[in-house]
Design a protein around this motif. Structure first.
Motif, PDB file in Angstrom:
ATOM      1  N   ILE A  29       0.830  -1.208   0.000  1.00  0.00           N
ATOM      2  CA  ILE A  29       0.000   0.000   0.000  1.00  0.00           C
ATOM      3  C   ILE A  29       0.865   1.259   0.000  1.00  0.00           C
ATOM      4  O   ILE A  29       1.857   1.351   0.713  1.00  0.00           O
ATOM      5  N   GLU A  30       0.438   2.229  -0.788  1.00  0.00           N
ATOM      6  CA  GLU A  30       1.012   3.576  -0.761  1.00  0.00           C
ATOM      7  C   GLU A  30      -0.172   4.521  -0.590  1.00  0.00           C
ATOM      8  O   GLU A  30      -1.270   4.264  -1.086  1.00  0.00           O
ATOM      9  N   ILE A  31       0.051   5.629   0.119  1.00  0.00           N
ATOM     10  CA  ILE A  31      -1.028   6.571   0.456  1.00  0.00           C
ATOM     11  C   ILE A  31      -0.747   7.945  -0.141  1.00  0.00           C
ATOM     12  O   ILE A  31       0.390   8.409  -0.134  1.00  0.00           O
ATOM     13  N   ALA A  32      -1.811   8.574  -0.633  1.00  0.00           N
ATOM     14  CA  ALA A  32      -1.758   9.987  -1.011  1.00  0.00           C
ATOM     15  C   ALA A  32      -2.998  10.649  -0.410  1.00  0.00           C
ATOM     16  O   ALA A  32      -4.069  10.041  -0.358  1.00  0.00           O
ATOM     17  N   TYR A  33      -2.832  11.883   0.050  1.00  0.00           N
ATOM     18  CA  TYR A  33      -3.936  12.587   0.726  1.00  0.00           C
ATOM     19  C   TYR A  33      -4.640  13.600  -0.164  1.00  0.00           C
ATOM     20  O   TYR A  33      -5.611  14.210   0.247  1.00  0.00           O
ATOM     21  N   ASP A  34      -4.140  13.804  -1.380  1.00  0.00           N
ATOM     22  CA  ASP A  34      -4.818  14.693  -2.323  1.00  0.00           C
ATOM     23  C   ASP A  34      -4.512  14.219  -3.744  1.00  0.00           C
ATOM     24  O   ASP A  34      -3.635  13.384  -3.952  1.00  0.00           O
ATOM     25  N   GLY A  35      -5.253  14.750  -4.702  1.00  0.00           N
ATOM     26  CA  GLY A  35      -5.121  14.301  -6.080  1.00  0.00           C
ATOM     27  C   GLY A  35      -3.766  14.583  -6.698  1.00  0.00           C
ATOM     28  O   GLY A  35      -3.246  13.774  -7.475  1.00  0.00           O
ATOM     29  N   LEU A  36      -3.179  15.721  -6.365  1.00  0.00           N
ATOM     30  CA  LEU A  36      -1.869  16.066  -6.916  1.00  0.00           C
ATOM     31  C   LEU A  36      -0.803  15.089  -6.422  1.00  0.00           C
ATOM     32  O   LEU A  36      -0.005  14.561  -7.209  1.00  0.00           O
ATOM     33  N   GLU A  37      -0.811  14.818  -5.125  1.00  0.00           N
ATOM     34  CA  GLU A  37       0.119  13.842  -4.554  1.00  0.00           C
ATOM     35  C   GLU A  37      -0.160  12.454  -5.150  1.00  0.00           C
ATOM     36  O   GLU A  37       0.762  11.681  -5.409  1.00  0.00           O
ATOM     37  N   GLY A  38      -1.424  12.157  -5.392  1.00  0.00           N
ATOM     38  CA  GLY A  38      -1.799  10.884  -5.999  1.00  0.00           C
ATOM     39  C   GLY A  38      -1.183  10.697  -7.364  1.00  0.00           C
ATOM     40  O   GLY A  38      -0.622   9.640  -7.672  1.00  0.00           O
ATOM     41  N   ILE A  39      -1.258  11.731  -8.192  1.00  0.00           N
ATOM     42  CA  ILE A  39      -0.661  11.668  -9.533  1.00  0.00           C
ATOM     43  C   ILE A  39       0.854  11.478  -9.435  1.00  0.00           C
ATOM     44  O   ILE A  39       1.435  10.680 -10.171  1.00  0.00           O
ATOM     45  N   GLU A  40       1.494  12.177  -8.505  1.00  0.00           N
ATOM     46  CA  GLU A  40       2.941  12.010  -8.315  1.00  0.00           C
ATOM     47  C   GLU A  40       3.267  10.569  -7.906  1.00  0.00           C
ATOM     48  O   GLU A  40       4.240   9.981  -8.382  1.00  0.00           O
ATOM     49  N   LYS A  41       2.425   9.989  -7.045  1.00  0.00           N
ATOM     50  CA  LYS A  41       2.699   8.622  -6.564  1.00  0.00           C
ATOM     51  C   LYS A  41       2.383   7.566  -7.614  1.00  0.00           C
ATOM     52  O   LYS A  41       2.928   6.475  -7.565  1.00  0.00           O
ATOM     53  N   ILE A  51      -7.250   3.261  -5.709  1.00  0.00           N
ATOM     54  CA  ILE A  51      -8.534   3.497  -5.052  1.00  0.00           C
ATOM     55  C   ILE A  51      -8.553   4.980  -4.713  1.00  0.00           C
ATOM     56  O   ILE A  51      -7.726   5.451  -3.937  1.00  0.00           O
ATOM     57  N   THR A  52      -9.467   5.715  -5.339  1.00  0.00           N
ATOM     58  CA  THR A  52      -9.485   7.166  -5.138  1.00  0.00           C
ATOM     59  C   THR A  52     -10.875   7.676  -4.780  1.00  0.00           C
ATOM     60  O   THR A  52     -11.877   7.218  -5.327  1.00  0.00           O
ATOM     61  N   ASP A  53     -10.893   8.600  -3.858  1.00  0.00           N
ATOM     62  CA  ASP A  53     -12.115   9.337  -3.555  1.00  0.00           C
ATOM     63  C   ASP A  53     -12.353  10.299  -4.718  1.00  0.00           C
ATOM     64  O   ASP A  53     -11.411  10.669  -5.427  1.00  0.00           O
ATOM     65  N   ILE A  54     -13.587  10.698  -4.941  1.00  0.00           N
ATOM     66  CA  ILE A  54     -13.860  11.696  -5.983  1.00  0.00           C
ATOM     67  C   ILE A  54     -13.520  13.097  -5.483  1.00  0.00           C
ATOM     68  O   ILE A  54     -12.842  13.860  -6.153  1.00  0.00           O
ATOM     69  N   MET A  55     -13.971  13.418  -4.271  1.00  0.00           N
ATOM     70  CA  MET A  55     -13.762  14.755  -3.730  1.00  0.00           C
ATOM     71  C   MET A  55     -12.416  14.815  -3.009  1.00  0.00           C
ATOM     72  O   MET A  55     -12.275  14.274  -1.912  1.00  0.00           O
ATOM     73  N   LEU A  56     -11.442  15.452  -3.648  1.00  0.00           N
ATOM     74  CA  LEU A  56     -10.090  15.564  -3.097  1.00  0.00           C
ATOM     75  C   LEU A  56      -9.572  16.984  -3.260  1.00  0.00           C
ATOM     76  O   LEU A  56      -9.963  17.681  -4.195  1.00  0.00           O
ATOM     77  N   PRO A  57      -8.643  17.397  -2.390  1.00  0.00           N
ATOM     78  CA  PRO A  57      -7.997  18.699  -2.579  1.00  0.00           C
ATOM     79  C   PRO A  57      -7.086  18.692  -3.814  1.00  0.00           C
ATOM     80  O   PRO A  57      -6.568  17.649  -4.194  1.00  0.00           O
ATOM     81  N   PHE A  58      -6.881  19.844  -4.389  1.00  0.00           N
ATOM     82  CA  PHE A  58      -5.934  20.144  -5.481  1.00  0.00           C
ATOM     83  C   PHE A  58      -6.317  19.533  -6.825  1.00  0.00           C
ATOM     84  O   PHE A  58      -6.409  20.237  -7.807  1.00  0.00           O
ATOM     85  N   LYS A  59      -6.493  18.228  -6.904  1.00  0.00           N
ATOM     86  CA  LYS A  59      -6.984  17.568  -8.118  1.00  0.00           C
ATOM     87  C   LYS A  59      -8.029  16.555  -7.670  1.00  0.00           C
ATOM     88  O   LYS A  59      -7.833  15.833  -6.709  1.00  0.00           O
ATOM     89  N   SER A  60      -9.137  16.509  -8.385  1.00  0.00           N
ATOM     90  CA  SER A  60     -10.222  15.600  -7.999  1.00  0.00           C
ATOM     91  C   SER A  60      -9.903  14.158  -8.382  1.00  0.00           C
ATOM     92  O   SER A  60      -9.001  13.893  -9.187  1.00  0.00           O
ATOM     93  N   LEU A  62     -11.692  12.494 -10.266  1.00  0.00           N
ATOM     94  CA  LEU A  62     -11.956  12.418 -11.702  1.00  0.00           C
ATOM     95  C   LEU A  62     -10.700  12.762 -12.494  1.00  0.00           C
ATOM     96  O   LEU A  62     -10.384  12.112 -13.494  1.00  0.00           O
ATOM     97  N   GLU A  63      -9.985  13.793 -12.048  1.00  0.00           N
ATOM     98  CA  GLU A  63      -8.743  14.167 -12.730  1.00  0.00           C
ATOM     99  C   GLU A  63      -7.688  13.074 -12.593  1.00  0.00           C
ATOM    100  O   GLU A  63      -6.957  12.781 -13.536  1.00  0.00           O
ATOM    101  N   VAL A  64      -7.623  12.459 -11.421  1.00  0.00           N
ATOM    102  CA  VAL A  64      -6.684  11.347 -11.197  1.00  0.00           C
ATOM    103  C   VAL A  64      -7.040  10.180 -12.120  1.00  0.00           C
ATOM    104  O   VAL A  64      -6.162   9.592 -12.768  1.00  0.00           O
ATOM    105  N   THR A  65      -8.332   9.857 -12.202  1.00  0.00           N
ATOM    106  CA  THR A  65      -8.785   8.766 -13.062  1.00  0.00           C
ATOM    107  C   THR A  65      -8.441   9.044 -14.513  1.00  0.00           C
ATOM    108  O   THR A  65      -7.879   8.189 -15.210  1.00  0.00           O
ATOM    109  N   SER A  66      -8.745  10.233 -14.971  1.00  0.00           N
ATOM    110  CA  SER A  66      -8.460  10.624 -16.349  1.00  0.00           C
ATOM    111  C   SER A  66      -6.966  10.516 -16.643  1.00  0.00           C
ATOM    112  O   SER A  66      -6.556   9.938 -17.657  1.00  0.00           O
ATOM    113  N   TYR A  67      -6.142  11.068 -15.761  1.00  0.00           N
ATOM    114  CA  TYR A  67      -4.691  11.034 -15.933  1.00  0.00           C
ATOM    115  C   TYR A  67      -4.178   9.598 -16.010  1.00  0.00           C
ATOM    116  O   TYR A  67      -3.442   9.236 -16.929  1.00  0.00           O
ATOM    117  N   SER A  68      -4.575   8.777 -15.046  1.00  0.00           N
ATOM    118  CA  SER A  68      -4.032   7.421 -14.983  1.00  0.00           C
ATOM    119  C   SER A  68      -4.489   6.583 -16.170  1.00  0.00           C
ATOM    120  O   SER A  68      -3.701   5.817 -16.726  1.00  0.00           O
TER     121      SER A  68
END
Length: 120
Positions: A29-41, A51-60, A62-68
């Motif tokens: 497991i790796e953890i990110a607390y916001d969408g921007l950190e998620g994309i970096e990870k 596994i991502t929440d929809i409502m996140l700080p910095f990037k949603s 949805l943005e994480v899903t689209s990017y990945s």
């Protein structure tokens, strides 16, 4: 086979529950607390599942899903949402490539079973 999961969740209680359940199943497991950190990870951790929440700080979520999905189409994405299943945001998540949806509040056993499906 690798079993790496990136959890992107800003609610620490929910994050702790998901992390506990999945570590118990021997997932890495790796953890990110916001969408921007998620994309970096996504880049540094190379997860098999996000596994991502929809409502996140910095990037949603949805943005994480689209990017990945654009950059790494083989990474599966489970979206967690407290929104109703008919909500347009959930429909948008599937249009962007989300592989599954789990509604909050979620059943812990259901979450583990849905995750396991991606590693069969």
């Amino acid at each position: 086979m690798s079993k790496k999961i990136l959890i992107i969740e800003d609610d620490k209680i929910i994050k702790n529950i998901i992390e506990f359940l999945l570590k118990k199943e021997n997932y890495e497991i790796e953890i990110a607390y916001d969408g921007l950190e998620g994309i970096e990870k996504i880049e540094s951790f190379s997860p098999d599942l996000i596994i991502t929440d929809i409502m996140l700080p910095f990037k949603s979520g949805l943005e994480v899903t689209s990017y990945s999905k654009k950059k790494y189409p083989k990474i599966n994405v489970i979206v967690i949402s407290s929104l109703g299943k008919e909500d347009l945001t959930v429909i948008e998540a599937f249009k962007l490539g989300a592989d599954d949806l789990i509604a909050k509040p979620f059943n812990p056993i259901e979450l583990v079973l849905r995750v396991k499906r991606f590693f069969i």
